[in-house]
Scaffold this motif. Structure first.
Motif, PDB file in Angstrom:
ATOM      1  N   ILE A 127       0.861  -1.176   0.000  1.00 27.18           N
ATOM      2  CA  ILE A 127       0.000   0.000   0.000  1.00 27.18           C
ATOM      3  C   ILE A 127       0.899   1.228   0.000  1.00 27.18           C
ATOM      4  O   ILE A 127       1.793   1.352   0.840  1.00 27.18           O
ATOM      5  N   ILE A 128       0.665   2.133  -0.954  1.00 27.36           N
ATOM      6  CA  ILE A 128       1.517   3.317  -1.088  1.00 27.36           C
ATOM      7  C   ILE A 128       0.691   4.565  -0.779  1.00 27.36           C
ATOM      8  O   ILE A 128      -0.206   4.932  -1.542  1.00 27.36           O
ATOM      9  N   PHE A 129       0.989   5.223   0.343  1.00 29.62           N
ATOM     10  CA  PHE A 129       0.366   6.498   0.691  1.00 29.62           C
ATOM     11  C   PHE A 129       1.228   7.609   0.074  1.00 29.62           C
ATOM     12  O   PHE A 129       2.410   7.736   0.406  1.00 29.62           O
ATOM     13  N   HIS A 130       0.641   8.433  -0.788  1.00 31.01           N
ATOM     14  CA  HIS A 130       1.385   9.503  -1.453  1.00 31.01           C
ATOM     15  C   HIS A 130       1.181  10.832  -0.733  1.00 31.01           C
ATOM     16  O   HIS A 130       0.043  11.262  -0.506  1.00 31.01           O
ATOM     17  N   PHE A 131       2.294  11.478  -0.412  1.00 32.71           N
ATOM     18  CA  PHE A 131       2.296  12.820   0.146  1.00 32.71           C
ATOM     19  C   PHE A 131       2.941  13.754  -0.883  1.00 32.71           C
ATOM     20  O   PHE A 131       3.159  13.342  -2.027  1.00 32.71           O
ATOM     21  N   ASP A 132       3.228  15.000  -0.531  1.00 32.89           N
ATOM     22  CA  ASP A 132       3.746  15.953  -1.514  1.00 32.89           C
ATOM     23  C   ASP A 132       5.068  15.501  -2.119  1.00 32.89           C
ATOM     24  O   ASP A 132       5.231  15.482  -3.338  1.00 32.89           O
ATOM     25  N   ASN A 133       6.027  15.146  -1.293  1.00 26.70           N
ATOM     26  CA  ASN A 133       7.337  14.739  -1.811  1.00 26.70           C
ATOM     27  C   ASN A 133       7.824  13.419  -1.208  1.00 26.70           C
ATOM     28  O   ASN A 133       8.978  13.056  -1.363  1.00 26.70           O
ATOM     29  N   LYS A 134       6.930  12.733  -0.532  1.00 27.14           N
ATOM     30  CA  LYS A 134       7.270  11.463   0.126  1.00 27.14           C
ATOM     31  C   LYS A 134       6.165  10.434  -0.115  1.00 27.14           C
ATOM     32  O   LYS A 134       5.023  10.770  -0.451  1.00 27.14           O
ATOM     33  N   VAL A 135       6.536   9.172   0.077  1.00 29.46           N
ATOM     34  CA  VAL A 135       5.544   8.104   0.106  1.00 29.46           C
ATOM     35  C   VAL A 135       5.769   7.266   1.359  1.00 29.46           C
ATOM     36  O   VAL A 135       6.905   7.129   1.830  1.00 29.46           O
TER      37      VAL A 135
ATOM     38  N   TRP B 276       9.501   4.940   4.541  1.00 37.64           N
ATOM     39  CA  TRP B 276       9.263   6.356   4.241  1.00 37.64           C
ATOM     40  C   TRP B 276      10.330   6.782   3.246  1.00 37.64           C
ATOM     41  O   TRP B 276      11.504   6.842   3.572  1.00 37.64           O
ATOM     42  N   GLN B 277       9.898   7.013   1.989  1.00 38.46           N
ATOM     43  CA  GLN B 277      10.866   7.251   0.918  1.00 38.46           C
ATOM     44  C   GLN B 277      10.481   8.455   0.067  1.00 38.46           C
ATOM     45  O   GLN B 277       9.328   8.896   0.068  1.00 38.46           O
ATOM     46  N   ASP B 278      11.456   8.956  -0.690  1.00 37.14           N
ATOM     47  CA  ASP B 278      11.202  10.065  -1.605  1.00 37.14           C
ATOM     48  C   ASP B 278      10.299   9.603  -2.738  1.00 37.14           C
ATOM     49  O   ASP B 278      10.492   8.513  -3.299  1.00 37.14           O
ATOM     50  N   VAL B 279       9.338  10.429  -3.110  1.00 35.65           N
ATOM     51  CA  VAL B 279       8.371  10.040  -4.128  1.00 35.65           C
ATOM     52  C   VAL B 279       9.029   9.866  -5.496  1.00 35.65           C
ATOM     53  O   VAL B 279       8.551   9.080  -6.331  1.00 35.65           O
ATOM     54  N   ASP B 280      10.130  10.554  -5.743  1.00 29.25           N
ATOM     55  CA  ASP B 280      10.749  10.521  -7.069  1.00 29.25           C
ATOM     56  C   ASP B 280      11.467   9.215  -7.394  1.00 29.25           C
ATOM     57  O   ASP B 280      11.620   8.872  -8.571  1.00 29.25           O
ATOM     58  N   ASN B 281      11.929   8.489  -6.374  1.00 25.13           N
ATOM     59  CA  ASN B 281      12.727   7.294  -6.689  1.00 25.13           C
ATOM     60  C   ASN B 281      12.311   6.038  -5.943  1.00 25.13           C
ATOM     61  O   ASN B 281      13.045   5.054  -5.952  1.00 25.13           O
TER      62      ASN B 281
END
Length: 277
Positions: free
Chosen positions: A62-70, A120-125
């Protein structure tokens, strides 16, 4: 254990409840739940004030998306997300994380087995980092073709039941649905990968999509202690044709459903419909 349909049910439920809402405070209660970052205080600080923009599912994650994090959640054996009133914990003994939402509700994570994980990781990678980078394509993916499976499996001496559980080859299939897929495809679970033909792989794909789509439609399978979320029971267990039906007549041929162990996993099949040639 939650498989693709159960996780999809959780995602669809959570979308209705928390997308667009802000986390006002966070508490990791069970430290081993959080795998990344290792600094719990850092995580609790960073996620506080963030808005849940969207939620997606990748395989069983399950991936919760935030502004610049997931925030990547893997439920493992018994993990559950509950949306509840603050202070009304379902079972405080097994509560591992609590996120207070700006609507004065609480998003809690519970896990009786304590195998679940959060990253908790960066959304870009995040798609190129573990745990997501090691996940194979889902049965629904256009990447999953008979040729893809043939090239990945045709030299393997492992049983096809074991291969279907390998999330690096094809993701989202667990023990329950592997049994149902092989029953529908009329393939013996003890057959090795190098014994299968291109037509067999085509049938596995067809059966996988058929079984998983039906299970998603019915909210997954509720067996033993697993429930996808508080008060949510799947109904696909009412349609099982092989799994758990040991000693009962096959719904196709009338022979008796057999239970064996395949690589340590309980496996149900019909010796007549799924004859080992």
């Amino acid at each position: 254990m939650p498989e693709l349909p159960e996780v999809e049910t959780v995602v669809r439920t959570l979308r209705k409840l928390v997308v667009g809402k802000k986390i006002t405070s966070a508490k990791i209660i069970y430290p081993n739940l959080l795998k990344q970052p290792t600094n719990i205080n850092q995580f609790e600080t960073e996620i506080t004030g963030q808005t849940i923009n969207s939620i997606e599912r990748i395989a069983k994650h399950i991936i919760f998306h935030f502004d610049n994090k997931v925030l990547i959640s893997h439920l493992r054996m018994e993990g559950k997300w509950f949306y509840e009133e603050i202070g009304s914990q379902v079972n405080i003994k097994h509560q591992e994380a609590a996120f207070i939402i700006d609507d004065k509700m609480q998003l809690s994570y519970y896990d009786t087995r304590k195998f679940g994980t959060l990253h908790w990781q960066d959304v870009d990678n995040f798609r190129n980092s573990k745990p997501i980078s090691t996940v194979g394509p889902e049965p629904f993916s256009e990447l999953v073709t008979p040729n893809y499976l043939f090239n990945r499996i045709n030299k393997s001496r492992k049983h096809i039941k074991t291969i279907l559980l390998d999330q690096t080859i094809i993701s989202g299939i667990g023990n329950i649905y592997a049994d149902e897929i092989l029953f529908d495809a009329k393939i013996n679970p003890l057959k090795s990968g190098n014994e299968l033909k291109l037509d067999d792989f085509e049938q596995i794909i067809t059966s996988s999509r058929k079984i998983l789509n039906k299970a998603v439609e019915l909210g997954g399978t509720t067996i033993d202690s697993y429930q996808s979320a508080h008060g949510i029971d799947g109904k696909f267990q009412n349609y099982l044709k092989a799994h758990t039906r040991v000693g009962l007549p096959c719904l196709i041929c009338g022979d008796t459903i057999t239970k064996i162990k395949v690589n340590g996993r309980g496996t149900y099949y019909c010796q007549t419909c799924q004859v080992l040639e």
